[in-house]
Design a protein around this motif. Structure first.
Motif, PDB file in Angstrom:
ATOM      1  N   ASP A  77      40.288  79.740  10.814  1.00 54.17           N
ATOM      2  CA  ASP A  77      39.004  79.156  11.402  1.00 54.17           C
ATOM      3  C   ASP A  77      39.191  77.911  11.516  1.00 54.17           C
ATOM      4  N   TYR A  78      37.784  77.259  11.501  1.00 48.72           N
ATOM      5  CA  TYR A  78      37.843  75.832  11.599  1.00 48.72           C
ATOM      6  C   TYR A  78      37.192  75.317  10.374  1.00 48.72           C
ATOM      7  N   GLU A  79      38.076  74.392   9.558  1.00 49.32           N
ATOM      8  CA  GLU A  79      37.366  74.160   8.273  1.00 49.32           C
ATOM      9  C   GLU A  79      36.996  72.586   8.275  1.00 49.32           C
ATOM     10  N   MET A  80      35.641  72.178   7.844  1.00 46.99           N
ATOM     11  CA  MET A  80      35.121  70.978   7.695  1.00 46.99           C
ATOM     12  C   MET A  80      36.246  70.098   6.986  1.00 46.99           C
ATOM     13  N   ARG A  81      36.573  69.155   7.539  1.00 43.71           N
ATOM     14  CA  ARG A  81      37.431  68.000   6.773  1.00 43.71           C
ATOM     15  C   ARG A  81      36.981  67.447   5.344  1.00 43.71           C
ATOM     16  N   ALA A  82      37.668  67.456   4.250  1.00 45.58           N
ATOM     17  CA  ALA A  82      37.141  67.256   2.932  1.00 45.58           C
ATOM     18  C   ALA A  82      36.319  66.204   2.822  1.00 45.58           C
ATOM     19  N   ASP A  83      36.698  64.983   3.467  1.00 46.96           N
ATOM     20  CA  ASP A  83      35.617  63.665   3.334  1.00 46.96           C
ATOM     21  C   ASP A  83      34.461  63.760   4.017  1.00 46.96           C
ATOM     22  N   ILE A  84      34.318  64.501   5.073  1.00 43.91           N
ATOM     23  CA  ILE A  84      32.918  64.900   5.371  1.00 43.91           C
ATOM     24  C   ILE A  84      32.316  65.816   4.562  1.00 43.91           C
ATOM     25  N   ARG A  85      33.085  66.919   4.189  1.00 45.46           N
ATOM     26  CA  ARG A  85      32.265  67.828   3.274  1.00 45.46           C
ATOM     27  C   ARG A  85      31.705  66.912   1.980  1.00 45.46           C
ATOM     28  N   GLN A  86      32.565  66.073   1.388  1.00 45.81           N
ATOM     29  CA  GLN A  86      32.234  65.331   0.316  1.00 45.81           C
ATOM     30  C   GLN A  86      30.722  64.300   0.490  1.00 45.81           C
ATOM     31  N   PRO A 111      33.481  52.616   4.594  1.00 46.52           N
ATOM     32  CA  PRO A 111      33.445  52.411   3.019  1.00 46.52           C
ATOM     33  C   PRO A 111      32.515  51.433   2.556  1.00 46.52           C
ATOM     34  N   ASP A 112      31.941  50.485   3.293  1.00 47.10           N
ATOM     35  CA  ASP A 112      31.171  49.792   2.902  1.00 47.10           C
ATOM     36  C   ASP A 112      29.774  50.389   2.480  1.00 47.10           C
ATOM     37  N   PHE A 113      29.642  51.519   2.743  1.00 51.94           N
ATOM     38  CA  PHE A 113      28.510  52.479   2.458  1.00 51.94           C
ATOM     39  C   PHE A 113      28.753  53.564   1.330  1.00 51.94           C
ATOM     40  N   ASP A 114      27.636  53.983   0.656  1.00 48.74           N
ATOM     41  CA  ASP A 114      27.607  54.902  -0.249  1.00 48.74           C
ATOM     42  C   ASP A 114      26.891  55.928   0.138  1.00 48.74           C
ATOM     43  N   ILE A 115      27.454  57.023   0.884  1.00 44.73           N
ATOM     44  CA  ILE A 115      26.480  57.895   1.815  1.00 44.73           C
ATOM     45  C   ILE A 115      26.390  59.034   1.095  1.00 44.73           C
ATOM     46  N   SER A 116      25.161  59.532   0.737  1.00 43.10           N
ATOM     47  CA  SER A 116      24.578  60.955   0.389  1.00 43.10           C
ATOM     48  C   SER A 116      23.634  61.681   1.503  1.00 43.10           C
ATOM     49  N   ILE A 117      24.310  62.800   1.973  1.00 43.76           N
ATOM     50  CA  ILE A 117      23.430  63.659   2.605  1.00 43.76           C
ATOM     51  C   ILE A 117      22.919  64.977   1.710  1.00 43.76           C
ATOM     52  N   ALA A 160      27.517  77.276   3.664  1.00 42.56           N
ATOM     53  CA  ALA A 160      27.612  75.970   4.199  1.00 42.56           C
ATOM     54  C   ALA A 160      28.583  75.019   3.340  1.00 42.56           C
ATOM     55  N   GLN A 161      28.565  75.222   1.924  1.00 37.84           N
ATOM     56  CA  GLN A 161      29.386  74.805   0.915  1.00 37.84           C
ATOM     57  C   GLN A 161      30.903  75.170   1.302  1.00 37.84           C
ATOM     58  N   ALA A 162      31.014  76.301   1.918  1.00 36.74           N
ATOM     59  CA  ALA A 162      32.517  76.552   2.044  1.00 36.74           C
ATOM     60  C   ALA A 162      33.014  75.799   3.281  1.00 36.74           C
ATOM     61  N   GLY A 163      32.083  75.591   4.275  1.00 38.02           N
ATOM     62  CA  GLY A 163      32.385  74.556   5.533  1.00 38.02           C
ATOM     63  C   GLY A 163      33.253  75.241   6.190  1.00 38.02           C
ATOM     64  N   ILE A 164      33.622  76.567   6.372  1.00 38.51           N
ATOM     65  CA  ILE A 164      34.262  77.163   7.261  1.00 38.51           C
ATOM     66  C   ILE A 164      33.703  77.830   8.346  1.00 38.51           C
ATOM     67  N   TYR A 165      34.265  77.615   9.672  1.00 38.91           N
ATOM     68  CA  TYR A 165      33.468  78.060  10.950  1.00 38.91           C
ATOM     69  C   TYR A 165      34.315  78.763  11.857  1.00 38.91           C
ATOM     70  N   GLU A 183      25.579  73.288   9.538  1.00 36.48           N
ATOM     71  CA  GLU A 183      25.843  72.672  10.934  1.00 36.48           C
ATOM     72  C   GLU A 183      25.260  71.344  11.089  1.00 36.48           C
ATOM     73  N   GLU A 184      23.728  71.229  10.825  1.00 31.11           N
ATOM     74  CA  GLU A 184      23.078  70.037  10.812  1.00 31.11           C
ATOM     75  C   GLU A 184      23.569  68.925   9.674  1.00 31.11           C
ATOM     76  N   PRO A 185      23.523  69.236   8.577  1.00 29.13           N
ATOM     77  CA  PRO A 185      24.020  68.154   7.512  1.00 29.13           C
ATOM     78  C   PRO A 185      25.550  67.715   7.916  1.00 29.13           C
ATOM     79  N   TYR A 186      26.288  68.354   8.570  1.00 29.38           N
ATOM     80  CA  TYR A 186      27.684  68.053   8.752  1.00 29.38           C
ATOM     81  C   TYR A 186      27.644  67.411   9.932  1.00 29.38           C
TER      82      TYR A 186
END
Ligand code: SAM
Length: 279
Positions: free
Chosen positions: A185-194, A139-145, A158-163, A121-124
């Protein structure tokens, strides 16, 4: 069956936690005793065992119990934008300055760490916060969380991202609409998961820090379970992981930290947002 645990069990409790550490590597020796005894009590009741000594024997004959104990001792209560005030203050006090600094340095990388990430929940929430803040500049940034936890089960979920509906309760409709896919359920969108990568890391193993040069570290609702000496060691490790301009966010539940007073500037005493500046 009622268990019979008294104050005089303190020494046996030490041996029990020592045994857990020796046999599994799980190190709860410096967790706050109140939480540990309350949670252990639950395990005693669940296993029908009466004393800590009996429980130690039970562990020998039922090794699967180690995992259940570890699972009970790591409290995984979390939530999206759990402390709205903290996230609001990160948007106000951290992100504008950090992004401006990155632009000035001509640097694209934004690296964040959610230490003790529970079921994601926190990293997402951090990923959504960045997506909202950056908008078309994303897109200007290369983001790693980076998101780490000691609970492998929580990491898997968490990895599955389904809530469930209960997990996302209270989230604004616009956030649900933009960042989740509604199936059963509610699935985190792929671009957020990535944007988020999950891995196992035990914060008590402070011999080596897993990341360096981080822009932002969130370590919320984790230190409260640790005794002060261990808190200080973990905080030292987190501090060492920060970049020259780096922010440490501890959230509203933690107690103020004395040891970092000279090293970090406090930006918000309520949300416990600190800034390191060494450039
Ligand atoms: C109460 S949750 C907090 C989750 C999230 N940070 C938040 O504020 O909502 C505490 C998390 O810390 C994790 N944790 C506890 N001890 C840990 C350790 N030694 N190393 C890494 N994670 C740990 C637990 O497994 C749990 O997921």
């Amino acid at each position: 069956m009622a268990s019979m645990v008294t104050g005089s069990d303190a020494i046996v409790l030490d041996s029990l936690l020592e045994k857990v550490y020796r046999d599994t590597g799980y190190d709860f020796r410096e967790y706050k005793r109140g939480t540990v005894t309350r949670r252990l009590e639950r395990r005693l009741q669940a296993t029908g065992v009466r004393t800590y000594l009996d429980y130690m024997q039970f562990l020998d004959t039922h090794p699967e119990e180690y995992h259940k104990l570890a699972d009970d001792l790591t409290i995984k209560v979390s939530g999206f934008f759990r402390s709205p005030y903290t996230f609001q203050q990160v948007t106000r006090l951290v992100l504008p300055e950090l992004v401006a600094y990155k632009r000035k340095q001509g640097e694209r990388r934004l690296r964040m760490w959610s230490a003790g990430c529970a079921r994601g929940e926190e990293p997402y929430s951090i990923a959504i916060l960045l997506a909202e803040f950056l908008g078309h500049r994303r897109p200007d940034f290369d983001i790693s969380i980076y998101a780490t936890d000691i609970s492998r089960q929580a990491l898997g979920e968490a990895q599955a991202g389904i809530y469930s509906l209960k997990d996302i309760e209270g989230l604004p409709e616009a956030i649900l609409e933009n960042y989740f896919t509604r199936r059963e359920d509610y699935e985190m969108r792929a671009d957020i998961r990535q944007m988020v990568s999950f891995s196992y890391f035990d914060l008590t193993s402070t011999i080596q820090q897993p990341f360096v040069n981080l822009d932002c570290i969130f370590c919320c609702n984790v230190l409260i379970y640790l005794q002060s000496q261990l808190q200080e060691r973990v905080l030292g490790m987190l501090y060492g992981s920060l970049a020259a301009l780096g922010y440490l966010i501890l959230g509203e539940a933690e107690t103020p930290t004395n040891s970092l007073r000279d090293k970090l500037e406090c930006l918000d005493a309520k949300a416990r947002i600190y800034k390191k500046v060494t450039y």
